[in-house]
Scaffold this motif. Sequence first.
Motif, PDB file in Angstrom:
ATOM      1  N   UNK A 159     -14.959  -2.237  15.322  1.00  0.00           N
ATOM      2  CA  UNK A 159     -15.581  -1.327  14.525  1.00  0.00           C
ATOM      3  C   UNK A 159     -14.565   0.002  14.089  1.00  0.00           C
ATOM      4  N   UNK A 160     -13.494  -0.491  14.195  1.00  0.00           N
ATOM      5  CA  UNK A 160     -12.703   1.126  13.023  1.00  0.00           C
ATOM      6  C   UNK A 160     -13.490   0.948  11.832  1.00  0.00           C
ATOM      7  N   UNK A 161     -13.146   1.864  11.367  1.00  0.00           N
ATOM      8  CA  UNK A 161     -14.059   1.913   9.664  1.00  0.00           C
ATOM      9  C   UNK A 161     -12.886   2.081   9.184  1.00  0.00           C
ATOM     10  N   UNK A 162     -13.397   2.297   7.950  1.00  0.00           N
ATOM     11  CA  UNK A 162     -12.450   1.765   6.444  1.00  0.00           C
ATOM     12  C   UNK A 162     -11.993   3.272   6.336  1.00  0.00           C
ATOM     13  N   UNK A 163     -10.845   3.433   5.040  1.00  0.00           N
ATOM     14  CA  UNK A 163      -9.986   4.543   4.603  1.00  0.00           C
ATOM     15  C   UNK A 163     -10.459   5.816   4.376  1.00  0.00           C
ATOM     16  N   UNK A 193      -6.169   4.787  -5.228  1.00  0.00           N
ATOM     17  CA  UNK A 193      -7.419   3.955  -5.115  1.00  0.00           C
ATOM     18  C   UNK A 193      -6.603   2.486  -4.693  1.00  0.00           C
ATOM     19  N   UNK A 194      -5.470   2.522  -4.965  1.00  0.00           N
ATOM     20  CA  UNK A 194      -5.299   0.755  -4.429  1.00  0.00           C
ATOM     21  C   UNK A 194      -3.905   0.500  -3.608  1.00  0.00           C
ATOM     22  N   UNK A 195      -3.788   1.461  -2.979  1.00  0.00           N
ATOM     23  CA  UNK A 195      -3.342   2.278  -1.971  1.00  0.00           C
ATOM     24  C   UNK A 195      -4.410   1.697  -0.311  1.00  0.00           C
ATOM     25  N   UNK A 196      -5.728   2.202  -0.888  1.00  0.00           N
ATOM     26  CA  UNK A 196      -6.810   1.831  -0.539  1.00  0.00           C
ATOM     27  C   UNK A 196      -7.116   0.617   0.021  1.00  0.00           C
ATOM     28  N   UNK A 197      -6.934  -0.257  -1.070  1.00  0.00           N
ATOM     29  CA  UNK A 197      -7.304  -1.733  -0.610  1.00  0.00           C
ATOM     30  C   UNK A 197      -6.887  -2.184   0.380  1.00  0.00           C
ATOM     31  N   UNK A 198      -5.567  -1.972   0.393  1.00  0.00           N
ATOM     32  CA  UNK A 198      -4.594  -2.802   0.609  1.00  0.00           C
ATOM     33  C   UNK A 198      -4.576  -2.290   2.349  1.00  0.00           C
ATOM     34  N   UNK A 199      -4.510  -1.121   2.567  1.00  0.00           N
ATOM     35  CA  UNK A 199      -4.564  -0.965   3.656  1.00  0.00           C
ATOM     36  C   UNK A 199      -6.168  -1.284   4.463  1.00  0.00           C
ATOM     37  N   UNK A 200      -7.525  -1.317   4.102  1.00  0.00           N
ATOM     38  CA  UNK A 200      -8.770  -1.647   3.999  1.00  0.00           C
ATOM     39  C   UNK A 200      -8.273  -3.191   4.092  1.00  0.00           C
ATOM     40  N   UNK A 258      -9.517  12.286  11.784  1.00  0.00           N
ATOM     41  CA  UNK A 258      -9.241  12.566  13.439  1.00  0.00           C
ATOM     42  C   UNK A 258      -7.999  12.934  13.257  1.00  0.00           C
ATOM     43  N   UNK A 259      -7.727  13.326  14.862  1.00  0.00           N
ATOM     44  CA  UNK A 259      -6.414  13.656  15.107  1.00  0.00           C
ATOM     45  C   UNK A 259      -5.604  12.683  16.268  1.00  0.00           C
ATOM     46  N   UNK A 260      -5.068  11.985  16.214  1.00  0.00           N
ATOM     47  CA  UNK A 260      -4.192  10.974  17.246  1.00  0.00           C
ATOM     48  C   UNK A 260      -2.455  11.195  17.174  1.00  0.00           C
ATOM     49  N   UNK A 261      -3.038  11.185  18.516  1.00  0.00           N
ATOM     50  CA  UNK A 261      -1.520  11.962  19.195  1.00  0.00           C
ATOM     51  C   UNK A 261      -0.885  13.135  18.040  1.00  0.00           C
ATOM     52  N   UNK A 262      -2.160  13.799  17.731  1.00  0.00           N
ATOM     53  CA  UNK A 262      -0.977  14.956  16.794  1.00  0.00           C
ATOM     54  C   UNK A 262      -1.012  15.335  15.885  1.00  0.00           C
ATOM     55  N   UNK A 263      -1.043  13.555  15.110  1.00  0.00           N
ATOM     56  CA  UNK A 263      -1.251  13.462  13.788  1.00  0.00           C
ATOM     57  C   UNK A 263      -2.375  13.707  13.832  1.00  0.00           C
ATOM     58  N   UNK A 264      -2.950  14.388  11.861  1.00  0.00           N
ATOM     59  CA  UNK A 264      -3.948  13.881  11.659  1.00  0.00           C
ATOM     60  C   UNK A 264      -4.490  12.945  10.714  1.00  0.00           C
ATOM     61  N   UNK A 265      -4.790  12.368  10.321  1.00  0.00           N
ATOM     62  CA  UNK A 265      -5.555  10.923   9.447  1.00  0.00           C
ATOM     63  C   UNK A 265      -6.606  12.104   8.185  1.00  0.00           C
ATOM     64  N   UNK A 266      -5.858  12.616   7.613  1.00  0.00           N
ATOM     65  CA  UNK A 266      -6.062  13.737   6.752  1.00  0.00           C
ATOM     66  C   UNK A 266      -5.716  13.090   5.561  1.00  0.00           C
ATOM     67  N   UNK A 267      -4.457  12.052   5.328  1.00  0.00           N
ATOM     68  CA  UNK A 267      -3.352  11.785   4.050  1.00  0.00           C
ATOM     69  C   UNK A 267      -3.741  10.371   4.624  1.00  0.00           C
ATOM     70  N   UNK A 268      -3.436   9.459   3.357  1.00  0.00           N
ATOM     71  CA  UNK A 268      -3.070   8.390   3.353  1.00  0.00           C
ATOM     72  C   UNK A 268      -2.076   7.808   3.642  1.00  0.00           C
ATOM     73  N   UNK A 269      -0.616   8.718   3.697  1.00  0.00           N
ATOM     74  CA  UNK A 269       0.858   8.499   4.463  1.00  0.00           C
ATOM     75  C   UNK A 269       0.591   8.193   5.867  1.00  0.00           C
ATOM     76  N   UNK A 270      -0.252   9.338   6.014  1.00  0.00           N
ATOM     77  CA  UNK A 270      -1.013   9.270   7.884  1.00  0.00           C
ATOM     78  C   UNK A 270      -1.305   8.297   8.196  1.00  0.00           C
ATOM     79  N   UNK A 285       0.635  -1.319   0.096  1.00  0.00           N
ATOM     80  CA  UNK A 285      -0.064  -0.036   0.192  1.00  0.00           C
ATOM     81  C   UNK A 285       1.154   1.222   0.164  1.00  0.00           C
ATOM     82  N   UNK A 286       2.480   0.938   0.333  1.00  0.00           N
ATOM     83  CA  UNK A 286       2.879   2.689   0.418  1.00  0.00           C
ATOM     84  C   UNK A 286       3.891   2.288  -0.708  1.00  0.00           C
ATOM     85  N   UNK A 287       4.160   1.251  -0.980  1.00  0.00           N
ATOM     86  CA  UNK A 287       4.799   1.529  -2.580  1.00  0.00           C
ATOM     87  C   UNK A 287       3.471   1.947  -3.679  1.00  0.00           C
ATOM     88  N   UNK A 288       2.283   1.163  -3.587  1.00  0.00           N
ATOM     89  CA  UNK A 288       1.143   1.864  -4.513  1.00  0.00           C
ATOM     90  C   UNK A 288       0.847   3.897  -4.471  1.00  0.00           C
TER      91      UNK A 288
END
Length: 535
Positions: free
Chosen positions: A445-449, A413-420, A457-469, A403-406
Motif C-alpha cells: 500500500x505504499x503511495x506513488x510519488x 515529471x520524468x524523475x517521478x515516472x521512474x521512481x514510481x 511524511x517524515x522518516x528518521x528526521x528527513x521530510x519526504x517533501x522533495x524528489x531528492x529526499x 530518476x536522479x539524473x533527470x
Amino acid sequence: MKHTIYILAFLVSGSLFLSGCKPNLDLINPQELSVDTYYKTPEELEAAIIPAYQAIVGRTQGGYARMLYYELLAPGDDFNHTFKWEPMYQDTYNTPSSDQMPVATWKDFFNGVFAANIALDRISNFTGTIDEARKNRLLGEAHFLRAFHYMHLCMLFGETIPLITDPVKSSDEYYPTNATAGQIYQLIIEDFQKAVELLPERSVLYSNAANIGRATKGAAEAYLARAYMYRPILEIGKPAEFAKAQVQLKNVIESGQYHLMSSYSDNFKEATENNAESVFEVQMHNGTGWLGDDLSDSWRWQEIGMFDGTGGAWWNLAPNKKTYDEFEPGDPRKFMTLWCDNGAKYTQIDGTVTDYKYWMAHLATNKDLYGTRKYCPDVQVADFDDGINDRLLRYSDVLLMYAECLNEAGDVPGAKKYINMVRARANDVVPSEQPQLWYQHSPGTIPDVDKLLAKDTVINGVRLNTIKNIIAHERYVEFCGEYLRYFDLLRWGMADPQWLEPLKKIGWTPRAMYYPFPQAELDNNSNLKGNAMNN
C-alpha cells in the motif's frame, strides 16, 4: 548458469603486493605454465578472463564471498556490528592498517587488476586465428573487469592507490608509486567506455548458456553511469557527471534487455539467478570441499543473516532500528529484507519452525537490531556457506539512478515516472511467499510519488517533501543490504554536507572516508605512501 572455473594461480608469479621479498624473474621452470607458454589458442584466451572474475569472489576471502560485505556495509548508518564481533573496526571509523579485512580486499582486487592486465596484453597481441567478434568480446570483458576492480579499490582506499595498466615486465615494476589526482577515475571511465564499445548485448551473449554471468554491454553502460555518479568519491573535489550518466542509463533502459521482476524477492534467491532484472552479479558456487571446488561460495547468510542463537548463525553484522523504521507502513520489502516482528518464519535444520518471539527469547543481547533475510534461505542449510549469487547491479538501480539524473537536470515529471516504476513493483503480490504474510494475497500500500509528497511524511528526521529526499529514501529501502547506502551518502555529501550528518552522528570524519593502505604493503614498498588513515 554460474562460472564454476577456479583458475586461481592467475598464471603470474603471484601477487605483486604484500610480498616479502623481490622475486627472481630469471627463474623459469619449463614444466609449468607461464605467461610465455600459455595464451596460444582462443580457448586459452577465454581462460585468461576467468581469474579476473574469480577475484570478485576473492581467493583470500577479501571479495564478495566474505569480507567485502563487512567493509561495504559496516561504515554506513544502516548496519551495526553485534556483540558477536568485538571489536569490528569497520563501523568505528578507526580501522588499523594491519586489519586483515582491507588487507585481503587489497590483495584480491589487485589480483583482479593483474589478471585483467595480462588478459588485455595477451588478447591484444594474439597472432593466431580468432573470430573478430570473439576477440572484441574478450577485450571488452577485460576492460570491464579492470575498471570494476579499480572502482572498488578507489572507493575503499582512495585515488592515490597504485595505477598499473600493464603486466609486470621487470623487478623495478614491483614497487609502483601512488597515482596522481584523477588518474584512477580516468582509467575507470575509459575502460568502461571501451567495454561499452566492445561487448555484445545481453541477449546475444547469453544465447550461449556458457556465457551467462559474463559482463555485457548493458553492464558496462550501467557501471559507467555509476562511475560518473560516484566521481565525488573516486576523484576528490570533482562533481558528479549526471548528464553523462543519464545518457548511459537511457541506453540501458531503451535497449529492452532488462525489466523488473514481478517479485522483489526473486532478486535474492538461488533459483532465480541471472534473471531479467540482473545487470551484473557475482557468480557464487557452493562446492564440496574447502580445498577442492568450494572456493566461490558465499558466507553471507551465516555471518549477517539470521539472529544469533537460532539455526547456528553467527550474526556479526545486522540492520539497525533506523533501517527498520525507514520502511513505510504497507511496504512488503520490509519483510523480504529483514527478519523482524510480523515477518517471515525460519525453519531450523532440525525442523523447528521459529519466529520473532522465539528469536528474541534466544538472543542474548542487541535486541534492538534485526536479521537480514535478503540472500538468507528461509530453511537452514546444513553448510555454513551457500551458492546464492550476489546481485551487484540491478535494473531497479538503473531506474533510480536515471530518476536522479533527470531530477538533477530539472525534469521532475520524468524523475517521478521512474521512481514510481520501482515503487509500483514493491506493491506486487508475491504468491511464492510464506502463507501467513499478508502480501502473499494482498498488494502493498505504499503511495506513488505525488501522494507521498502530499503526505509530507517524515522518516528518521528527513521530510519526504522533495524528489531528492524521496530518491534517497527509495534507494535506502530498495537496496538495503546491497552495499550502496554508505556510498550514496558520501557522494551526495561531497556536494551537500547535510548528507554526511547521518555518518557524523555515528563518528565519521573526513579522515575516515577510506580504509588505510595495508601496512605490510607500505613496509615492502618505500615508493608508496599511505592515505590519511595511515597517518
